[in-house]
Scaffold this motif. Sequence first.
Motif, short mmCIF file in Angstrom:
data_model
loop_
_atom_site.label_atom_id
_atom_site.label_comp_id
_atom_site.label_asym_id
_atom_site.label_seq_id
_atom_site.Cartn_x
_atom_site.Cartn_y
_atom_site.Cartn_z
N LYS A 119 4.64 7.24 0.43
CA LYS A 119 5.48 6.35 1.22
C LYS A 119 4.77 5.01 1.40
O LYS A 119 3.54 4.93 1.41
N TYR A 120 5.55 3.95 1.57
CA TYR A 120 5.01 2.61 1.82
C TYR A 120 4.96 2.29 3.32
O TYR A 120 4.11 1.56 3.77
N ASP A 121 5.94 2.84 4.05
CA ASP A 121 6.07 2.49 5.46
C ASP A 121 5.86 3.70 6.35
O ASP A 121 6.48 4.74 6.10
N PRO A 122 5.05 3.59 7.38
CA PRO A 122 4.12 2.50 7.65
C PRO A 122 2.94 2.59 6.68
O PRO A 122 2.59 3.70 6.23
N PRO A 123 2.32 1.45 6.32
CA PRO A 123 1.19 1.48 5.39
C PRO A 123 0.06 2.37 5.94
O PRO A 123 -0.31 2.24 7.10
N HIS A 124 -0.41 3.29 5.11
CA HIS A 124 -1.50 4.18 5.53
C HIS A 124 -2.19 4.75 4.29
O HIS A 124 -1.66 4.70 3.19
N LEU A 125 -3.38 5.28 4.49
CA LEU A 125 -4.14 5.92 3.43
C LEU A 125 -3.90 7.43 3.46
O LEU A 125 -3.49 7.97 4.50
N ALA A 126 -4.20 8.10 2.35
CA ALA A 126 -3.99 9.56 2.27
C ALA A 126 -4.76 10.29 3.36
O ALA A 126 -4.26 11.26 3.93
N ARG A 127 -5.97 9.83 3.69
CA ARG A 127 -6.78 10.52 4.71
C ARG A 127 -6.13 10.47 6.10
O ARG A 127 -6.41 11.29 6.95
N ASP A 128 -5.26 9.49 6.33
CA ASP A 128 -4.59 9.34 7.62
C ASP A 128 -3.14 9.83 7.58
O ASP A 128 -2.42 9.70 8.58
N CYS A 129 -2.71 10.37 6.44
CA CYS A 129 -1.32 10.77 6.26
C CYS A 129 -0.96 11.94 7.16
O CYS A 129 -1.71 12.91 7.28
N LYS A 130 0.21 11.87 7.77
CA LYS A 130 0.68 12.92 8.68
C LYS A 130 1.55 13.96 7.96
O LYS A 130 1.96 14.95 8.56
N GLN B 34 0.84 -1.19 0.00
CA GLN B 34 0.00 0.00 0.00
C GLN B 34 0.88 1.25 0.00
O GLN B 34 1.73 1.42 0.86
N ARG B 35 0.66 2.11 -1.01
CA ARG B 35 1.41 3.36 -1.12
C ARG B 35 0.44 4.50 -0.91
O ARG B 35 -0.60 4.58 -1.55
N CYS B 36 0.76 5.41 -0.01
CA CYS B 36 -0.10 6.56 0.28
C CYS B 36 -0.21 7.45 -0.96
O CYS B 36 0.79 7.74 -1.61
N ALA B 37 -1.42 7.89 -1.26
CA ALA B 37 -1.65 8.76 -2.42
C ALA B 37 -1.26 10.22 -2.14
O ALA B 37 -1.26 11.03 -3.05
N LYS B 38 -0.89 10.54 -0.90
CA LYS B 38 -0.48 11.91 -0.55
C LYS B 38 1.04 12.03 -0.46
O LYS B 38 1.65 12.85 -1.14
N CYS B 39 1.67 11.21 0.37
CA CYS B 39 3.12 11.30 0.55
C CYS B 39 3.89 10.26 -0.28
O CYS B 39 5.09 10.36 -0.44
N GLU C 30 14.00 12.27 -16.10
CA GLU C 30 13.97 13.37 -15.14
C GLU C 30 13.10 13.07 -13.92
O GLU C 30 13.04 13.88 -12.99
N PHE C 31 12.41 11.93 -13.92
CA PHE C 31 11.62 11.55 -12.75
C PHE C 31 12.55 11.38 -11.55
O PHE C 31 13.72 11.03 -11.70
N LYS C 32 11.99 11.63 -10.36
CA LYS C 32 12.76 11.40 -9.13
C LYS C 32 11.82 10.74 -8.12
O LYS C 32 10.74 11.23 -7.85
N CYS C 33 12.26 9.62 -7.56
CA CYS C 33 11.44 8.86 -6.62
C CYS C 33 11.56 9.44 -5.22
O CYS C 33 12.66 9.62 -4.71
N ILE C 34 10.43 9.73 -4.61
CA ILE C 34 10.40 10.26 -3.25
C ILE C 34 10.88 9.23 -2.23
O ILE C 34 11.41 9.57 -1.18
N ASN C 35 10.75 7.96 -2.56
CA ASN C 35 11.11 6.91 -1.60
C ASN C 35 12.60 6.59 -1.57
O ASN C 35 13.21 6.62 -0.52
N CYS C 36 13.19 6.30 -2.72
CA CYS C 36 14.61 5.90 -2.73
C CYS C 36 15.54 7.05 -3.14
O CYS C 36 16.75 6.88 -3.15
N LYS C 37 14.93 8.20 -3.52
CA LYS C 37 15.67 9.41 -3.91
C LYS C 37 16.43 9.27 -5.23
O LYS C 37 17.18 10.16 -5.61
N ALA C 38 16.24 8.18 -5.94
CA ALA C 38 16.95 7.96 -7.21
C ALA C 38 16.23 8.67 -8.35
O ALA C 38 15.01 8.84 -8.33
N ARG C 39 16.99 9.07 -9.36
CA ARG C 39 16.42 9.65 -10.57
C ARG C 39 16.20 8.53 -11.58
O ARG C 39 16.83 7.49 -11.52
N GLY C 40 15.26 8.78 -12.50
CA GLY C 40 15.03 7.81 -13.57
C GLY C 40 13.80 6.94 -13.36
O GLY C 40 13.46 6.13 -14.22
N HIS C 41 13.13 7.09 -12.23
CA HIS C 41 11.84 6.41 -12.04
C HIS C 41 10.97 7.18 -11.06
O HIS C 41 11.48 7.97 -10.27
#
Length: 195
Positions: free
Chosen positions: A115-126, A108-113, A152-163
């Motif tokens: 992030k995968y960990d901890p699993p949560h929904l956008a409505r509960d996102c901090k 489960q990936r939050c639609a707001k932040c 040019e994509f940059k992943c918020i989770n692993c900070k890598a470019r290219g995805h």
Amino acid sequence: MQDFQKGLGVGAQVKPRHYKVVAQYVPVSFDPENAYDISTVENDNDIQHGNLVAARWIKPPEKRAPGQSVAFLLISFLTAQDANKAITKGLYIASKHVPVHRDQEEPQRCAKCHKYDPPHLARDCKAIHETCAACASIHHKTAECAISNHDEFKCINCKARGHAAWEKSCPTYKQALHKLRARRPRDQLPSLPAG
């Protein structure tokens, strides 16, 4: 099941369990909302009438690429036997033989932040800001991102470019998937257990 439901009292409902599979590369000419098309799939694959209880495209048709001719279809069966037969032999859909695999739960990936960990929904996102899943910016939403070049994509989770954050090639996604599979080893079986 009806007798059991009556014994539970007024208003009680017992819902049957459905067994879900994914049919790959299904011609988009197939209409999962058309009863005739569903009935044809049952007939062509020797499935008892009524045992294919639901079908829907995994990606909404309006999000398809121009000229796309095939797509993935989520199918729900009433019995594990029919689902397993589809997994083993594939299915004939819209006059084409297509491969089938069991539907796997994804992390489960939050639609707001995003992030995968901890699993949560956008409505509960901090998180204070909504983050763009494509470029990791906190200044715009994913739908508003102007970046279209994949490099040019940059992943918020692993900070890598290219995805982007949604891509399955992301090491963070793979790690979250591994943790999910470790908690649910039964989900790794190629076929669906009955019951």
